[in-house]
Design an enzyme around this catalytic site. Structure first.
Site, PDB file in Angstrom:
ATOM      1  N   LYS A   1      -2.818  -2.411   5.426  1.00 38.30           N
ATOM      2  CA  LYS A   1      -3.219  -1.430   4.645  1.00 38.30           C
ATOM      3  C   LYS A   1      -4.626  -0.845   5.232  1.00 38.30           C
ATOM      4  O   LYS A   1      -5.147  -1.319   6.224  1.00 38.30           O
ATOM      5  CB  LYS A   1      -3.531  -1.527   3.468  1.00 38.30           C
ATOM      6  CG  LYS A   1      -2.272  -2.182   2.551  1.00 38.30           C
ATOM      7  CD  LYS A   1      -2.399  -2.519   1.151  1.00 38.30           C
ATOM      8  CE  LYS A   1      -1.004  -2.883   0.287  1.00 38.30           C
ATOM      9  NZ  LYS A   1      -1.147  -3.403  -1.068  1.00 38.30           N
TER      10      LYS A   1
ATOM     11  N   TYR B   1       5.783   3.797  -2.615  1.00 36.49           N
ATOM     12  CA  TYR B   1       5.598   2.941  -4.102  1.00 36.49           C
ATOM     13  C   TYR B   1       6.293   3.400  -5.154  1.00 36.49           C
ATOM     14  O   TYR B   1       5.798   3.271  -6.227  1.00 36.49           O
ATOM     15  CB  TYR B   1       4.014   3.100  -4.107  1.00 36.49           C
ATOM     16  CG  TYR B   1       3.281   1.827  -3.303  1.00 36.49           C
ATOM     17  CD1 TYR B   1       3.599   0.404  -3.463  1.00 36.49           C
ATOM     18  CD2 TYR B   1       2.118   2.164  -2.329  1.00 36.49           C
ATOM     19  CE1 TYR B   1       2.996  -0.556  -2.438  1.00 36.49           C
ATOM     20  CE2 TYR B   1       1.656   1.259  -1.833  1.00 36.49           C
ATOM     21  CZ  TYR B   1       2.185  -0.154  -1.821  1.00 36.49           C
ATOM     22  OH  TYR B   1       1.371  -1.035  -1.003  1.00 36.49           O
TER      23      TYR B   1
ATOM     24  N   PHE C   1      -2.255   2.016 -12.367  1.00 36.59           N
ATOM     25  CA  PHE C   1      -2.832   1.816 -11.029  1.00 36.59           C
ATOM     26  C   PHE C   1      -2.591   2.731  -9.957  1.00 36.59           C
ATOM     27  O   PHE C   1      -2.799   2.708  -9.023  1.00 36.59           O
ATOM     28  CB  PHE C   1      -3.238   0.437 -10.555  1.00 36.59           C
ATOM     29  CG  PHE C   1      -1.904  -0.323 -10.447  1.00 36.59           C
ATOM     30  CD1 PHE C   1      -1.155  -0.312  -9.271  1.00 36.59           C
ATOM     31  CD2 PHE C   1      -1.509  -1.192 -11.404  1.00 36.59           C
ATOM     32  CE1 PHE C   1      -0.116  -1.071  -9.181  1.00 36.59           C
ATOM     33  CE2 PHE C   1      -0.156  -1.828 -11.206  1.00 36.59           C
ATOM     34  CZ  PHE C   1       0.390  -1.842 -10.137  1.00 36.59           C
TER      35      PHE C   1
ATOM     36  N   ARG D   1       5.959 -13.029   2.664  1.00 37.91           N
ATOM     37  CA  ARG D   1       5.305 -12.927   1.370  1.00 37.91           C
ATOM     38  C   ARG D   1       4.246 -14.054   1.050  1.00 37.91           C
ATOM     39  O   ARG D   1       3.325 -14.098   0.565  1.00 37.91           O
ATOM     40  CB  ARG D   1       6.195 -12.805   0.220  1.00 37.91           C
ATOM     41  CG  ARG D   1       7.162 -11.624   0.348  1.00 37.91           C
ATOM     42  CD  ARG D   1       6.447 -10.539  -0.485  1.00 37.91           C
ATOM     43  NE  ARG D   1       6.118 -10.727  -1.847  1.00 37.91           N
ATOM     44  CZ  ARG D   1       5.760  -9.678  -2.704  1.00 37.91           C
ATOM     45  NH1 ARG D   1       5.569  -8.344  -1.987  1.00 37.91           N
ATOM     46  NH2 ARG D   1       5.643  -9.732  -4.017  1.00 37.91           N
TER      47      ARG D   1
ATOM     48  N   THR E   1      -0.421 -11.136  -4.643  1.00 42.56           N
ATOM     49  CA  THR E   1      -0.766  -9.951  -5.223  1.00 42.56           C
ATOM     50  C   THR E   1      -2.210  -9.552  -5.363  1.00 42.56           C
ATOM     51  O   THR E   1      -2.911  -9.110  -4.713  1.00 42.56           O
ATOM     52  CB  THR E   1       0.295  -9.062  -5.797  1.00 42.56           C
ATOM     53  OG1 THR E   1       1.316  -9.144  -5.847  1.00 42.56           O
ATOM     54  CG2 THR E   1      -0.364  -7.902  -6.168  1.00 42.56           C
TER      55      THR E   1
ATOM     56  N   ARG F   1      -4.389 -12.711   2.330  1.00 38.94           N
ATOM     57  CA  ARG F   1      -4.999 -12.190   1.046  1.00 38.94           C
ATOM     58  C   ARG F   1      -6.293 -13.298   0.790  1.00 38.94           C
ATOM     59  O   ARG F   1      -7.089 -13.039   0.087  1.00 38.94           O
ATOM     60  CB  ARG F   1      -4.357 -11.651   0.016  1.00 38.94           C
ATOM     61  CG  ARG F   1      -3.364 -10.452   0.163  1.00 38.94           C
ATOM     62  CD  ARG F   1      -2.373 -10.224  -0.824  1.00 38.94           C
ATOM     63  NE  ARG F   1      -1.501  -8.741  -0.534  1.00 38.94           N
ATOM     64  CZ  ARG F   1      -0.639  -8.535  -1.147  1.00 38.94           C
ATOM     65  NH1 ARG F   1       0.187  -9.811  -2.069  1.00 38.94           N
ATOM     66  NH2 ARG F   1       0.066  -7.505  -0.947  1.00 38.94           N
TER      67      ARG F   1
ATOM     68  N   ASN G   1      -6.301  -5.359  -1.000  1.00 38.78           N
ATOM     69  CA  ASN G   1      -5.628  -6.473  -0.774  1.00 38.78           C
ATOM     70  C   ASN G   1      -4.961  -6.644   0.512  1.00 38.78           C
ATOM     71  O   ASN G   1      -4.170  -7.501   0.978  1.00 38.78           O
ATOM     72  CB  ASN G   1      -4.826  -7.148  -1.831  1.00 38.78           C
ATOM     73  CG  ASN G   1      -3.519  -6.065  -2.026  1.00 38.78           C
ATOM     74  OD1 ASN G   1      -3.430  -5.132  -1.404  1.00 38.78           O
ATOM     75  ND2 ASN G   1      -2.804  -6.538  -3.016  1.00 38.78           N
TER      76      ASN G   1
ATOM     77  N   HIS H   1       0.662  -5.192   3.025  1.00 36.91           N
ATOM     78  CA  HIS H   1       2.133  -5.199   2.290  1.00 36.91           C
ATOM     79  C   HIS H   1       3.040  -5.899   2.983  1.00 36.91           C
ATOM     80  O   HIS H   1       3.105  -5.890   4.141  1.00 36.91           O
ATOM     81  CB  HIS H   1       2.284  -3.714   2.103  1.00 36.91           C
ATOM     82  CG  HIS H   1       3.611  -3.392   1.732  1.00 36.91           C
ATOM     83  ND1 HIS H   1       4.257  -3.380   0.281  1.00 36.91           N
ATOM     84  CD2 HIS H   1       4.991  -3.425   2.401  1.00 36.91           C
ATOM     85  CE1 HIS H   1       5.569  -3.299   0.218  1.00 36.91           C
ATOM     86  NE2 HIS H   1       6.051  -3.265   1.457  1.00 36.91           N
TER      87      HIS H   1
ATOM     88  N   GLU I   1      12.504   0.196   2.999  1.00 35.53           N
ATOM     89  CA  GLU I   1      11.109   0.488   3.814  1.00 35.53           C
ATOM     90  C   GLU I   1      11.282   0.543   5.145  1.00 35.53           C
ATOM     91  O   GLU I   1      10.578   1.565   5.474  1.00 35.53           O
ATOM     92  CB  GLU I   1      10.104  -0.553   3.287  1.00 35.53           C
ATOM     93  CG  GLU I   1       9.929  -0.531   1.658  1.00 35.53           C
ATOM     94  CD  GLU I   1       9.267  -1.899   1.306  1.00 35.53           C
ATOM     95  OE1 GLU I   1       8.926  -2.107   0.031  1.00 35.53           O
ATOM     96  OE2 GLU I   1       8.685  -2.800   2.166  1.00 35.53           O
TER      97      GLU I   1
HETATM   98  P1  IDP Z   1       2.877  -6.847  -3.704  1.00 37.67           P
HETATM   99  O1  IDP Z   1       1.765  -5.864  -2.762  1.00 37.67           O
HETATM  100  O2  IDP Z   1       2.090  -8.204  -3.640  1.00 37.67           O
HETATM  101  O3  IDP Z   1       4.245  -6.601  -3.535  1.00 37.67           O
HETATM  102  P2  IDP Z   1       3.238  -5.023  -5.941  1.00 37.67           P
HETATM  103  O4  IDP Z   1       3.148  -5.711  -7.528  1.00 37.67           O
HETATM  104  O5  IDP Z   1       4.305  -4.535  -5.528  1.00 37.67           O
HETATM  105  O6  IDP Z   1       2.542  -6.011  -5.114  1.00 37.67           O
HETATM  106  O7  IDP Z   1       2.284  -3.855  -6.142  1.00 37.67           O
HETATM  107  C1  IDP Z   1       1.505  -3.050  -4.855  1.00 37.67           C
HETATM  108  C2  IDP Z   1       0.514  -3.018  -4.535  1.00 37.67           C
HETATM  109  O8  IDP Z   1      -0.434  -2.359  -5.890  1.00 37.67           O
HETATM  110  C3  IDP Z   1      -0.594  -4.331  -4.516  1.00 37.67           C
HETATM  111  O9  IDP Z   1      -0.385  -4.803  -3.360  1.00 37.67           O
HETATM  112  C4  IDP Z   1      -1.831  -3.835  -4.929  1.00 37.67           C
HETATM  113  O10 IDP Z   1      -2.511  -3.372  -3.598  1.00 37.67           O
HETATM  114  C5  IDP Z   1      -1.616  -2.818  -5.683  1.00 37.67           C
HETATM  115  N1  IDP Z   1      -1.937  -3.516  -7.184  1.00 37.67           N
HETATM  116  C6  IDP Z   1      -0.814  -4.022  -7.868  1.00 37.67           C
HETATM  117  N2  IDP Z   1      -1.396  -4.311  -9.105  1.00 37.67           N
HETATM  118  C7  IDP Z   1      -2.511  -3.977  -8.985  1.00 37.67           C
HETATM  119  C8  IDP Z   1      -3.560  -3.698 -10.572  1.00 37.67           C
HETATM  120  O11 IDP Z   1      -3.333  -4.315 -11.449  1.00 37.67           O
HETATM  121  N3  IDP Z   1      -4.414  -2.839 -10.102  1.00 37.67           N
HETATM  122  C9  IDP Z   1      -4.655  -2.351  -8.927  1.00 37.67           C
HETATM  123  N4  IDP Z   1      -3.974  -2.471  -8.089  1.00 37.67           N
HETATM  124  C10 IDP Z   1      -2.618  -3.005  -8.102  1.00 37.67           C
HETATM  125 MG    MG Z   2       5.483  -4.937  -3.753  1.00 41.84          MG
END
Ligand code: IDP
Ligand code: MG
Length: 159
Positions: free
Chosen positions: A20, A60, A68, A96, A102, A113, A123, A126, A137
């Protein structure tokens, strides 16, 4: 040959990994690529790109109802990202694990992370969450296709 031919039945997968904008800005590209390389996975696609809002929203799309979502899209378009395809046995789930939870507050030390991030909205990386989402993707990010090659180290990594 001295090597088993079980490699031919190894369950190869591909996953989409994206460093990212914060990961790029913070100079973590080499470190992150190194972790996947040293694990033994094979790099099949790689480019530095800045995407626009519409593209980020598509990537996304499953999260469009989340509170968010807007901030997430702003984050992803805020600078160049490194888009990659990595291949290997169980690379989706193992990728993962290498990435970590996450929320970096819960990511184990030793994960990307866990080692390099603090806030969930910064974070660093991805990774596809399933083989099927990986396929989608990869098609979205690499419409031009990816490299076809096989590492000559294959038989030193797979039994
Ligand atoms: P992942 O990246 O671990 O698969 P996802 O649930 O798919 O997690 O969410 C995608 C991205 O959205 C996360 O990597 C993070 O950057 C962001 N994200 C997820 N949950 C939150 C939140 O509660 N607040 C702010 N950003 C979030
Ligand atoms: Mg995800």
């Amino acid at each position: 040959s001295q090597f088993s031919n079980k490699i031919h039945s190894a369950k190869m997968e591909q996953t989409f990994i994206m460093i990212k904008p914060d990961g790029v800005q913070r100079g973590l590209v080499g470190e992150i690529i190194g972790r996947f390389e040293k694990k033994g996975f094979t790099l099949k696609g790689l480019k530095l790109v800045t995407v626009d809002r519409a593209f980020a929203e598509k990537h996304y799309a499953d999260l469009s109802a989340k509170p968010f979502f807007n901030g997430l899209v702003e984050y992803i378009v805020s600078g160049p990202v490194v888009a990659m395809v990595w291949e290997g046995k169980n690379v989706v789930a193992t990728g993962r694990k290498i990435i970590g939870a996450t929320n970096p507050a819960e990511s184990a030390p030793g994960t990307i992370r866990g080692d390099y991030a603090i806030d969930i909205g910064r974070n660093v990386i991805h990774g596809s969450d399933a083989v099927e989402s990986g396929r989608k993707e990869i098609a979205l990010w690499f419409p031009e296709g990816i490299a076809e090659w096989r590492s000559s180290l294959h038989s030193w990594i797979y039994e």
